[in-house]
Write a protein that holds these residues in place. Sequence first.
Motif, mmCIF file in Angstrom:
data_model
loop_
_atom_site.group_PDB
_atom_site.id
_atom_site.type_symbol
_atom_site.label_atom_id
_atom_site.label_comp_id
_atom_site.label_asym_id
_atom_site.label_seq_id
_atom_site.Cartn_x
_atom_site.Cartn_y
_atom_site.Cartn_z
ATOM 1 N N UNK A 13 0.836 -1.204 0.000
ATOM 2 C CA UNK A 13 0.000 0.000 0.000
ATOM 3 C C UNK A 13 0.859 1.237 0.000
ATOM 4 N N UNK A 14 0.367 2.322 0.579
ATOM 5 C CA UNK A 14 1.052 3.612 0.503
ATOM 6 C C UNK A 14 1.602 4.099 1.840
ATOM 7 N N UNK A 15 1.263 3.447 2.946
ATOM 8 C CA UNK A 15 1.647 3.927 4.272
ATOM 9 C C UNK A 15 2.994 3.358 4.684
ATOM 10 N N UNK A 16 4.066 3.973 4.192
ATOM 11 C CA UNK A 16 5.415 3.459 4.446
ATOM 12 C C UNK A 16 5.755 3.459 5.926
ATOM 13 N N UNK A 22 7.210 -3.409 2.106
ATOM 14 C CA UNK A 22 7.754 -3.800 0.803
ATOM 15 C C UNK A 22 7.528 -5.292 0.588
ATOM 16 N N UNK A 23 7.091 -5.677 -0.615
ATOM 17 C CA UNK A 23 6.931 -7.096 -0.938
ATOM 18 C C UNK A 23 7.868 -7.534 -2.061
ATOM 19 N N UNK A 24 8.489 -6.567 -2.747
ATOM 20 C CA UNK A 24 9.467 -6.894 -3.781
ATOM 21 C C UNK A 24 10.386 -5.690 -3.967
ATOM 22 N N UNK A 50 -1.078 -8.888 1.415
ATOM 23 C CA UNK A 50 -0.321 -8.257 0.334
ATOM 24 C C UNK A 50 -1.001 -7.041 -0.284
ATOM 25 N N UNK A 51 -2.122 -6.620 0.260
ATOM 26 C CA UNK A 51 -2.763 -5.419 -0.260
ATOM 27 C C UNK A 51 -3.331 -5.618 -1.648
ATOM 28 N N UNK A 52 -3.170 -4.628 -2.547
ATOM 29 C CA UNK A 52 -3.767 -4.684 -3.889
ATOM 30 C C UNK A 52 -3.034 -5.659 -4.814
ATOM 31 N N UNK A 230 -8.683 -9.322 3.244
ATOM 32 C CA UNK A 230 -8.065 -9.035 1.948
ATOM 33 C C UNK A 230 -8.961 -8.236 1.022
ATOM 34 N N UNK A 231 -8.360 -7.709 -0.054
ATOM 35 C CA UNK A 231 -9.080 -6.930 -1.059
ATOM 36 C C UNK A 231 -9.606 -7.873 -2.133
#
Length: 297
Positions: A13-16, A22-24, A50-52, A230-231
């Motif tokens: 997502x966007x909330x660092x 990080x996933x990759x 894993x978000x989106x 999950x989404x």
Amino acid sequence: MAEYAVVDVETTGFAARGSDRVVEVAVVQLDRDGRVTGEWCTLVNPGRDLGPQHVHRIRAADVWHAPPFAAVAGTLADRLADRVVVAHNLAFDARFLTAELHRAGVAAEVTGLCTMRLADRFLPDRAGRSLAACCAAAGVALDSAHSALHDARATALLFRHYLRFGAPAGTPFPRLGLVADAVEVRRGAALIAGTAGTAGVAGATGTAGVAPPRAEPVPLVRGDVVVFTGQMRSPREVWVDRACRAGLVSQGYVTRSTRVLVAADPCTLSSKARRARTYRVPIVSEEDFAAMLDRLD
């Protein structure tokens, strides 16, 4: 003149500085003239959902055996050391890498050059600011967007195009002296190089290198408690409404009395999924849950 390290990350997502991870992460190393001298990429186990996934197309099963970020921090730092970091929309990548390094106990700030901002100088006639738009304006091919390695490769070619018109100034990333772990897990290839970092990953998720078994659909009766995580492809409220109309009880958290956890990805690493596995609550996909509802009706 320093050499360069082009980076790209895929995230949950966007909330660092919040709950996203990080996933990759990928690094493409360039010499002073923009020629590729090395590249490295690894998936990262974020310890959460894993978000989106429709954006980065990474499955939970892909990261099940991947190392946590702390296990690859040394390798990443070694790949960046003494090089000027380059990224497209650097603010995003640098924010996540800095946050992940800090969580790993490394007090380092990622700074560098942004090919998106530099486009104002080198690509004044581009159609937009995205990597795709800048690559199109520079005549650079962009394959498999939202794959860290492919995006880093395209950004490297874009930056090489900029270098033809003069090298912008940047500050090299410091040499931190961390131990570089021999860990690399590539998406789609089930590649594990080395062993550092794999021990301990399984502690929270299962057996390292092996995804959890997929739960078989279970019979439902009216009054059963279901939880969603999950989404999903259909909005969450649609599934909650269908469950309630079928006489089921929708709950926001998993307990021992939960009958089933419905997940966008049954291999998810979300906190709900971890609790469900602890309680041996079946985790099923949207499709399986739909079939279960049909049998209940």
